[in-house]
Write an enzyme that holds these catalytic residues in place. Structure first.
Site, PDB file in Angstrom:
ATOM      1  N   ASP A  56       0.949  -1.433   0.183  1.00 28.30           N
ATOM      2  CA  ASP A  56       0.263   0.244  -0.613  1.00 28.30           C
ATOM      3  C   ASP A  56       0.285   1.547  -0.025  1.00 28.30           C
ATOM      4  O   ASP A  56       1.926   1.258   1.061  1.00 28.30           O
ATOM      5  CB  ASP A  56      -1.078  -0.228   1.367  1.00 28.30           C
ATOM      6  CG  ASP A  56      -2.001   0.589   1.434  1.00 28.30           C
ATOM      7  OD1 ASP A  56      -2.908   1.254   0.535  1.00 28.30           O
ATOM      8  OD2 ASP A  56      -2.421   1.900   2.158  1.00 28.30           O
ATOM      9  N   GLU A  64      15.785 -13.779  -0.431  1.00 27.82           N
ATOM     10  CA  GLU A  64      16.107 -15.515   0.923  1.00 27.82           C
ATOM     11  C   GLU A  64      15.122 -16.791   0.485  1.00 27.82           C
ATOM     12  O   GLU A  64      15.782 -17.720   0.723  1.00 27.82           O
ATOM     13  CB  GLU A  64      16.434 -14.179   1.618  1.00 27.82           C
ATOM     14  CG  GLU A  64      17.635 -14.419   2.628  1.00 27.82           C
ATOM     15  CD  GLU A  64      17.621 -13.569   4.127  1.00 27.82           C
ATOM     16  OE1 GLU A  64      16.535 -14.463   4.844  1.00 27.82           O
ATOM     17  OE2 GLU A  64      17.781 -12.883   4.428  1.00 27.82           O
TER      18      GLU A  64
HETATM   19  C1  NOJ Z   1      -4.548   2.934  -0.473  1.00 26.48           C
HETATM   20  C2  NOJ Z   1      -5.696   1.629  -0.682  1.00 26.48           C
HETATM   21  O1  NOJ Z   1      -6.304   1.113  -1.908  1.00 26.48           O
HETATM   22  C3  NOJ Z   1      -6.698   2.622  -0.243  1.00 26.48           C
HETATM   23  O2  NOJ Z   1      -8.079   1.732   0.057  1.00 26.48           O
HETATM   24  C4  NOJ Z   1      -6.809   3.487   1.470  1.00 26.48           C
HETATM   25  O3  NOJ Z   1      -7.478   3.953   1.240  1.00 26.48           O
HETATM   26  C5  NOJ Z   1      -5.153   3.997   0.781  1.00 26.48           C
HETATM   27  N1  NOJ Z   1      -4.467   3.005   0.088  1.00 26.48           N
HETATM   28  C6  NOJ Z   1      -4.575   3.819   2.397  1.00 26.48           C
HETATM   29  O4  NOJ Z   1      -4.806   3.531   3.135  1.00 26.48           O
END
Ligand code: NOJ
Length: 559
Positions: free
Chosen positions: A223, A273
């Protein structure tokens, strides 16, 4: 002029390739909360995902990416993680997780987890510690705490705005009850940003990776992978609204800082690894939103991430020139450097293609949107690189646009008061069978309703109907995936454009697959004579109708 190539002799014959599996993999994104509910509480869960594995195997994907299932107060549906090494009881437990990994591997599906390193939940023990510890403490240095501006510190430390609306800073009350420092959060106040310049943060995440790799996972979707580091002085931004506006305009002081590449090198080394153990590569795929394909390519250098979602195709309007420019930039700047392009048309944050391409705002799913979404899918599956399919995409699900305000759960709605970018409409629980909600998503016995209401027209998209109807989206995806698997040379290698009228794109891939898309509304002559191998809609010999894509095999030797 549309150049015409000779027809081939039929279906391609299978060939083999030694490239690592991830370079041309097609991964299915499972939004766990909305996939399949095994406990009848109206919320999807890990046992539900396990029950759905045969369906995914039949579809023909290479693996699954599971949206976050960790313990979380769910302020952003799991992207606010309170414990990175456990399963939220609403989704199951570690034993169920292990069963899911085992069952997936047994049928040859890879399993990717979603890891959230930019921020954690305000319920995470580290953040709770900061509140008790007070200013200037070691605990606070794992986050971005700073005194406020103005005589009484009541103004945020800088002018940055949060992606989901409002200031990117929230003020805490100190242990003695006085108004105190502010902490940074690029998303909601319940998602405090971690300070990646603190040694322990990097060390902790390495241990988290190992925890899940030891349990057998095949990789991670990362993310906010262009985030993590902020400008060390946290200065004011010249364009403070940038982060709120769109994916394409981000605050350059809060995103894409050069230090982030060091993290991906470290994570890649950890993956290598584990690869040494069984020879099977572990995969890192980043959510990378940066302004250009060239900057994007830096994230997928050979010692960094294996893949990074290339969102430009998803953002491109339904227009041949826009698609071609986007594809050319990716092929030149990303594939051209030896890495792979990772294509995506849908995900849990975006309006679904069927609605997006419909052309008129407020149309849930016109025939035109569906025809274009089918054509876009065939195009994506013919491109060199890897691809991700978001659950429901294979059913041609339109966006649910008329959810009442009082059921919306997306923090974007509560923080901005606007429905404009609200994401609940693409997260409505999947329809599996039957004619009324819960459409087999839950059994419905306990009377629990799906966590977001399903419209009655979901019946038309239920998986049982899709499987029974050979003209469905589902069969198009399945056939496309099968053909793609039988032509591994599609995954890598050149893409040659054919000469076409402006509203048409036609490319040659691999040993002679031609994929053509007519973005216009009028039919054009097909680039290859004879019946196509696969088409997104009715396609008479020699003709490519509007809003239609088709694949042919051509014999290049005689061209
Ligand atoms: C991107 C994710 O896809 C989204 O759903 C989320 O709200 C934001 N990052 C924050 O983590």
């Amino acid at each position: 002029m549309l150049s015409t190539l000779p027809a081939g002799t039929g279906r391609p014959s299978p060939t083999t390739t030694a490239a690592p599996w991830w370079r041309d993999a097609v991964i299915y994104q499972v939004y766990v909360r909305s996939f399949l509910d095994s406990t009848d509480d109206g919320i999807g869960d890990l046992a539900g995902v396990r029950a759905g594995l045969p369906y995914l195997k039949k579809l023909g994907v290479d693996g699954i990416w599971l949206s976050p299932f960790y313990p979380s107060p769910q302020h952003d549906h799991g992207y606010d993680v309170a414990d990175y090494r456990a399963v939220d009881p609403v989704y199951g437990d570690l034993t169920e997780f292990d069963r899911l990994v085992c069952a997936s591997h047994r049928i040859g599906l890879k399993v990717l987890l979603d890891i959230v390193p930019n921020h954690c939940s305000s319920e995470h023990p580290w953040f709770r510690e900061t509140l008790a510890a007070g200013p200037g403490t070691e605990a606070r240095s794992r986050f971005h705490f700073a005194p406020g501006r103005g005589a009484d510190g009541s103004e945020p430390p800088n002018n940055w705005r949060a992606m989901f609306g409002g200031p990117a800073w929230t003020r805490v009350t100190e242990p003695d009850g006085t108004p105190g420092e502010w902490y940074l959060h690029l998303f909601t106040p319940e998602q405090p940003d971690l300070n990646w310049r603190h040694q322990e943060v990097g060390d902790e995440f390495e241990q988290v990776l190992r925890f899940w790799l030891d349990r057998g996972v095949d990789g991670f979707r990362i993310d906010v992978a262009a985030g993590l580091f902020k400008h060390p002085e946290l200065p004011d931004s010249e364009d403070p609204e940038a982060d709120e506006r769109s994916r394409d305009s981000v605050n350059p002081l809060a995103w894409n800082q050069p230090e982030v590449h060091g993290v991906w090198r470290r994570w890649r080394a950890v993956c290598e690894e584990y690869t040494a153990g069984d020879g099977e590569h572990r995969l890192l795929v980043g959510e990378v939103s940066v302004p250009t394909a060239r900057e994007h390519a830096l994230y997928v250098r050979p010692d960094e991430l294996h893949q990074a979602f290339f969102f430009d195709l998803l953002s491109a309007p339904w227009d041949a020139a826009a698609f071609r420019t986007t594809i050319d930039a990716a092929v030149r700047d990303i594939a051209g450097t030896g890495s792979t392009v990772t294509w995506v048309l849908n995900n849990h944050d975006q309006v679904r293609t069927v609605t997006r391409y419909a052309g008129e705002p407020g149309v849930e799913g016109s025939g035109l949107g569906a025809a274009r979404a089918r054509a876009a899918a065939l195009l994506m599956l013919a491109l060199p690189g890897a691809a991700y399919v978001y659950q429901g995409e294979e059913l041609g699900l339109p966006e649910v646009l008329d959810l009442p305000d009082d059921v919306l759960t997306d923090p974007i709605f509560s923080r901005t008061g606007s429905r404009k970018h609200v994401r609940d409409g693409c997260r409505v629980p999947l329809p599996w069978s039957g004619h009324a909600s819960p459409f087999g998503f839950s059994q419905g016995a306990a009377g629990a309703q799906p966590w977001l209401p399903q419209p009655s027209w979901f019946a038309d998209h239920a998986t049982d109907r899709a499987l029974a109807d050979t003209s469905s989206f589902w069969h198009l995806y399945r056939e496309g995936l099968q053909l793609r698997r039988s032509m591994p040379q599609l995954g890598e290698g050149p893409l040659h454009w054919l000469e076409t009228p402006p509203q048409v794109l036609a490319m040659v891939r691999g040993d002679g697959l031609v994929c053509a898309v007519n973005f216009g509304s009028d039919p054009v002559p097909a680039p290859v004579p004879g019946a196509p191998l696969l088409a997104s809609g009715p396609c008479p010999d020699g003709v490519l109708p509007g809003a239609t894509a088709a694949w042919w095999i051509t014999d290049l030797k005689t061209a």
